[in-house]
Design an enzyme around this catalytic site. Structure first.
Site: not given
Length: 296
Positions: A76, A107
């Site tokens: 963004e 992870e």
């Protein structure tokens, strides 16, 4: 992060409205928890600003929800603040597959973290923001260790006091949101907290770099009709001029929002407006203020 929330142990027996209300009550805890971390957040903003001002890059890295939140914030920044692609980078373990779906298995892979940063040529000139709700995610911890080995500054964002991220990061923002509504579901309060923190890190750094005029997005990229209209609105709000005058000035400024504002506020031509902005590193207020003072 696996504590039982005593307030929600009977949530499966509640009516729908009461269930939603309980979620809402727990969410209210998040903003207060973030407030307690403002000192660390402010320090992180200053460190990010210094890095970006020196042409370094801001990296977010995480797994699962934290990784997605980092990617969201990174993507963004170019349309909102006009920064070039590749200045703010979001990295999630598992890559595009994890972003579109899920790859929580990644992870635990510390080697993958090092590979992901090497592939993007992460260097000591960059800054790493590592996101892990538990503060113990191996992928994230390995990323921090790799960045520190290169001499790059590191910032942790976690929601678990005592998590390892606190001890391995140069600076750690720990937001203690308490136990989740659903035990261990860190996409809930922890995810909200991480999103709130990243909102401040990137937005405040961009403000400090001159990407706004007051609270107006003067470096927004007018890449669609909505944003083209927004640019006109921004210039009109900033200058108080008529819509017709704003549109004509934007055309003369070749769509440069900042230049158009300076042109209208100071009654100067586009080349002069650009020179003033360049002399003041793109800060509209500084350019306008100094010109006014020098011409008093």
């Amino acid at each position: 992060m696996s504590q039982i929330n005593e307030k929600t142990v009977h949530i499966d027996e509640l009516a729908t409205w009461d269930m939603a209300a309980l979620f809402n009550q727990e969410d209210k805890v998040v903003a207060w928890a973030v407030e307690k971390s403002l000192n660390a957040i402010a320090k992180a903003i200053d460190r990010i600003t210094v890095c970006l001002a020196a042409q370094g890059r801001l990296f977010y890295i995480g797994s699962g929800s934290g990784g997605k939140i980092g990617v969201l914030d990174a993507t963004e920044c170019p349309p909102t603040f006009g920064v070039n692609d590749g200045v703010v980078i979001g990295v999630i373990s598992g890559g595009a597959e994890a972003l579109a779906g899920w790859r929580e298995d990644t992870e635990d892979d510390g080697e993958l973290a090092r590979y992901d940063l090497e592939e993007r040529e992460f260097s000591r000139n960059d800054i790493l923001v590592a996101l892990s709700a538990s503060g113990n995610t191996p992928y994230v911890l390995a990323a921090v260790e790799y960045a520190k080995k290169l001499g790059a500054p590191t910032i942790g964002v976690c929601c678990n006091p005592g998590g390892l991220l606190e001890s391995v990061s140069d600076l750690c923002i720990t937001v203690d949101v308490g136990p989740e509504v659903i035990m261990g579901s860190t996409r809930l309060k922890a995810g909200t907290a991480q999103k709130m923190v990243l909102n401040m890190l990137s937005s405040c750094a961009m403000i400090k770099l001159g990407k706004t005029y007051g609270n107006l997005m003067v470096d927004v990229r007018p890449i669609n009709q909505k944003l083209k209209k927004r640019v006109i609105d921004i210039v009109q709000i900033a200058t108080g001029k008529t819509r017709e005058a704003v549109m004509a000035t934007l055309e003369a400024a070749e769509g440069d929002t900042k230049a158009a504002i300076v042109m209208l506020l100071l009654d100067v031509a586009a080349p002069k407006a650009r020179d003033l902005l360049k002399a003041h590193n793109g800060f509209v207020k500084k350019a306008v203020r100094e010109y006014d003072e020098s011409n008093c």
